[in-house]
Design a protein around this motif. Structure first.
Motif, PDB file in Angstrom:
ATOM      1  N   ILE A  57     -18.153  -9.153 -22.636  1.00  0.00           N
ATOM      2  CA  ILE A  57     -18.822 -10.296 -23.262  1.00  0.00           C
ATOM      3  C   ILE A  57     -18.141 -11.599 -22.843  1.00  0.00           C
ATOM      4  O   ILE A  57     -16.905 -11.681 -22.791  1.00  0.00           O
ATOM      5  N   GLU A  58     -18.945 -12.592 -22.536  1.00  0.00           N
ATOM      6  CA  GLU A  58     -18.432 -13.936 -22.277  1.00  0.00           C
ATOM      7  C   GLU A  58     -19.037 -14.887 -23.300  1.00  0.00           C
ATOM      8  O   GLU A  58     -20.257 -14.870 -23.515  1.00  0.00           O
ATOM      9  N   VAL A  59     -18.190 -15.692 -23.920  1.00  0.00           N
ATOM     10  CA  VAL A  59     -18.651 -16.652 -24.924  1.00  0.00           C
ATOM     11  C   VAL A  59     -18.384 -18.065 -24.430  1.00  0.00           C
ATOM     12  O   VAL A  59     -17.232 -18.458 -24.217  1.00  0.00           O
ATOM     13  N   TYR A  60     -19.457 -18.819 -24.210  1.00  0.00           N
ATOM     14  CA  TYR A  60     -19.357 -20.233 -23.844  1.00  0.00           C
ATOM     15  C   TYR A  60     -19.467 -21.058 -25.124  1.00  0.00           C
ATOM     16  O   TYR A  60     -20.323 -20.790 -25.966  1.00  0.00           O
ATOM     17  N   GLN A 103     -25.365 -12.959 -16.213  1.00  0.00           N
ATOM     18  CA  GLN A 103     -24.931 -13.276 -17.578  1.00  0.00           C
ATOM     19  C   GLN A 103     -26.124 -13.522 -18.515  1.00  0.00           C
ATOM     20  O   GLN A 103     -26.360 -14.627 -18.988  1.00  0.00           O
ATOM     21  N   ARG A 104     -26.842 -12.437 -18.765  1.00  0.00           N
ATOM     22  CA  ARG A 104     -27.960 -12.530 -19.715  1.00  0.00           C
ATOM     23  C   ARG A 104     -27.420 -12.915 -21.086  1.00  0.00           C
ATOM     24  O   ARG A 104     -26.436 -12.373 -21.564  1.00  0.00           O
ATOM     25  N   VAL A 151     -23.458 -16.550 -26.530  1.00  0.00           N
ATOM     26  CA  VAL A 151     -22.839 -15.243 -26.352  1.00  0.00           C
ATOM     27  C   VAL A 151     -23.619 -14.511 -25.265  1.00  0.00           C
ATOM     28  O   VAL A 151     -24.826 -14.293 -25.390  1.00  0.00           O
ATOM     29  N   ALA A 152     -22.920 -14.158 -24.167  1.00  0.00           N
ATOM     30  CA  ALA A 152     -23.619 -13.590 -23.010  1.00  0.00           C
ATOM     31  C   ALA A 152     -22.872 -12.373 -22.472  1.00  0.00           C
ATOM     32  O   ALA A 152     -21.686 -12.163 -22.766  1.00  0.00           O
ATOM     33  N   LEU A 153     -23.593 -11.581 -21.676  1.00  0.00           N
ATOM     34  CA  LEU A 153     -22.930 -10.515 -20.937  1.00  0.00           C
ATOM     35  C   LEU A 153     -22.058 -11.150 -19.856  1.00  0.00           C
ATOM     36  O   LEU A 153     -22.428 -12.152 -19.245  1.00  0.00           O
TER      37      LEU A 153
END
Length: 523
Positions: free
Chosen positions: A423-426, A457-458, A450-452
């Motif tokens: 998970i990647e959180v911008y 990065q959906r 909150v993205a994959l």
């Protein structure tokens, strides 16, 4: 049903002639009136979901009845046709929220050069406010009644319950009974506020059923519960000039992203709302002065506290109104412990009995959800349609003093489903232009995506705390339905200067550890 289905198939074959729609309705109603049932469809409940289903069923040629009756609250409040949203939910809540915003704007107008005499003496006229809100609600009640009449839907102002799987009994206001039969039944009874089992709760406390028509100013108010209803009520009451205290049993906004919930409550505390964490109510006592003495327990320290209030508002959740409709007589047994109906594609264990709206287990308790689900259900029942309700990525907004809008999953849910490493959180803090004059608090203006982690990065969830959050999140909800990615979001050109453009400027991840505060409004 076979005859009506055949009619539908014939209609689809000859529909290109563009002359058969009215004929279809006439034929279907004729068969309904000559059949073994009084109606093709009976809807129990006159709220948003039930009414939407009823009206769409009529559009498809069905003969329809709607049964609706409001049992007064423990404080005696009742209302007209239209359900919770219209009468004691979304609509009056948004109007009260708007009243609070206007009050703040009057004070801020001075900084913009408006000459407002005696700003310190400005206060709300509670009676005028509630009267304006109730006048609007009554107009909606009336329009809804007229709409049912125009669509030739039989409206029965009675408390409906099952006698058998196809027979309903409506108990009218005068105690008389009306019996009817229906080929299909939709349960859309919604829910009502839950009262805690403590001394004085039923006798002296109000709920959201009562606050929007309260005959006197609420004064100093204790709100028991920190779900969205509790926080919204505490927010607008405090902004209207009525001090508010909130008892939080566990966490605020359970089920929502908890980082965003903390941002929301931080803003509320900075506005003067008192939050009592890890506290449960013990009792409410009415004194000779008319004030209410409330006692509560801090479950961490085991300390008891008490204070005097003019009003105690209970917001500890809602229960489904299924016990009142005699489900066993219909053979419906798919009921959860909290009384909600467990249904697959809105269908219960009895094939011709369905449910829509807040009465469903595990579904968003939102008016637009009930409306859309009701319409799709009617089309499946009466026109051979196949489209099912999609309950994923439904946007919503909490109308607290600084609004919180979201669509998709929380950060916690994303991590649980996919793992933290995937998970990647911008995220970013931002500065609304309208907050510079006067200098308003911007510490809690925050958003995140909150993205994959894997390209492209959906996006799994979008969260926004700030002005007009509902208006901001609505457009992004459509993008979420289309499977928007961070790459697409970053390549979207924003509208400047708006708060919505902040989503298009996201570029810092939590993983990076970089400062998410902007250098300037145009950075």
């Amino acid at each position: 049903m076979t005859i009506l289905s055949n009619i539908t198939r014939v209609h689809k074959l000859i529909n290109p002639l563009k002359r058969t729609d009215n004929l279809l309705v006439v034929i279907r109603r004729t068969f309904a009136s000559n059949g073994s049932f009084d109606y093709d469809l009976a809807v129990i409940g006159g709220g948003s979901g039930g009414l939407a289903c009823a009206k769409e069923a009529v559009n498809q040629g069905a003969k329809v009845a709607v049964l609706d009756y409001v049992t007064p609250s423990p404080q005696g409040t009742k209302w007209g046709l239209g359900g919770t949203c219209v009468n004691v939910g979304c609509i009056p809540k948004k109007l009260m929220h708007q009243a609070a915003i206007l009050g703040e704007s009057i004070h801020e107008a001075v900084a913009y050069g408006w000459q407002v005499p005696s700003v310190e003496s400005i206060k709300i006229d509670w009676s005028a406010l509630t009267q304006a809100v109730q006048n609007h609600i009554k107009s909606v009640n009336w329009v809804t009644r007229v709409d049912l009449r125009d669509k030739k839907i039989d409206y029965i102002n009675g408390l409906g319950e099952f006698k058998d799987p196809h027979t309903l009994i409506a108990t009218m206001k005068n105690g008389s009974k009306k019996e009817l039969t229906a080929r299909n039944v939709v349960i859309a009874v919604g829910g009502r506020p839950h009262y805690p089992d403590i001394p004085g709760a039923l006798e002296y406390c109000i709920t959201s059923d009562d606050i929007f028509s309260l005959s006197h100013p609420p004064g100093k108010t204790l709100v028991v519960g920190a779900g969205y209803i509790g926080l919204e009520c505490a927010g607008f009451l405090n902004s209207l000039g009525f001090p508010a205290t909130v008892l939080i049993r566990s966490v605020p906004l359970r089920g929502f992203d908890q980082q965003m919930a903390r941002v929301v409550t931080a803003e509320m505390e900075e506005k003067g709302i008192k939050l009592e964490h890890k506290c449960i109510p013990l009792s409410v006592e009415k004194l000779e002065s008319g004030q209410l003495k409330a006692r509560w327990l801090n479950t961490e320290t085991q300390e008891q506290h008490e204070d005097l209030f003019d009003t105690v508002l209970i917001a500890t959740g809602r229960y489904a109104l299924t016990k009142q409709i005699n489900l066993p007589a219909a053979g419906v047994n798919c009921v959860s412990p909290n009384g909600k109906i467990i249904a697959d594609a809105e269908q219960t264990n009895v094939p011709h009995i369905y449910a829509v709206g807040d009465v469903l287990e595990g579904r968003p308790e939102l008016t637009p959800v009930a409306i859309h689900a009701g319409r799709l259900l009617a089309r499946r029942m009466f026109s051979g349609a196949a489209q099912q309700m999609d309950y994923d990525n439904v946007a919503t907004t909490i109308f607290t003093p600084l609004e919180y809008g979201c669509v998709g999953v929380s950060e916690e849910t994303a991590v649980q489903r996919h793992g933290a490493d995937n998970i990647e959180v911008y995220h970013a803090y931002y500065k609304p232009t309208e907050f510079f004059i006067p200098q308003r608090n911007i510490r809690n203006c925050y958003l995140k995506a909150v993205a994959l982690r894997e390209a492209p990065q959906r996006i799994l969830g979008l969260h926004f705390v700030g002005p007009v959050a509902g208006e901001v999140i609505q457009g992004f909800a459509a993008a979420m339905k289309c499977g928007i990615t961070m790459e697409q979001l970053m390549n979207t050109v924003g509208i400047h200067p708006t708060v919505a453009e902040e989503f298009t400027r996201l570029n810092i991840t939590k993983r990076s550890g970089k400062d998410p505060n902007p250098a300037s409004c145009c950075s």
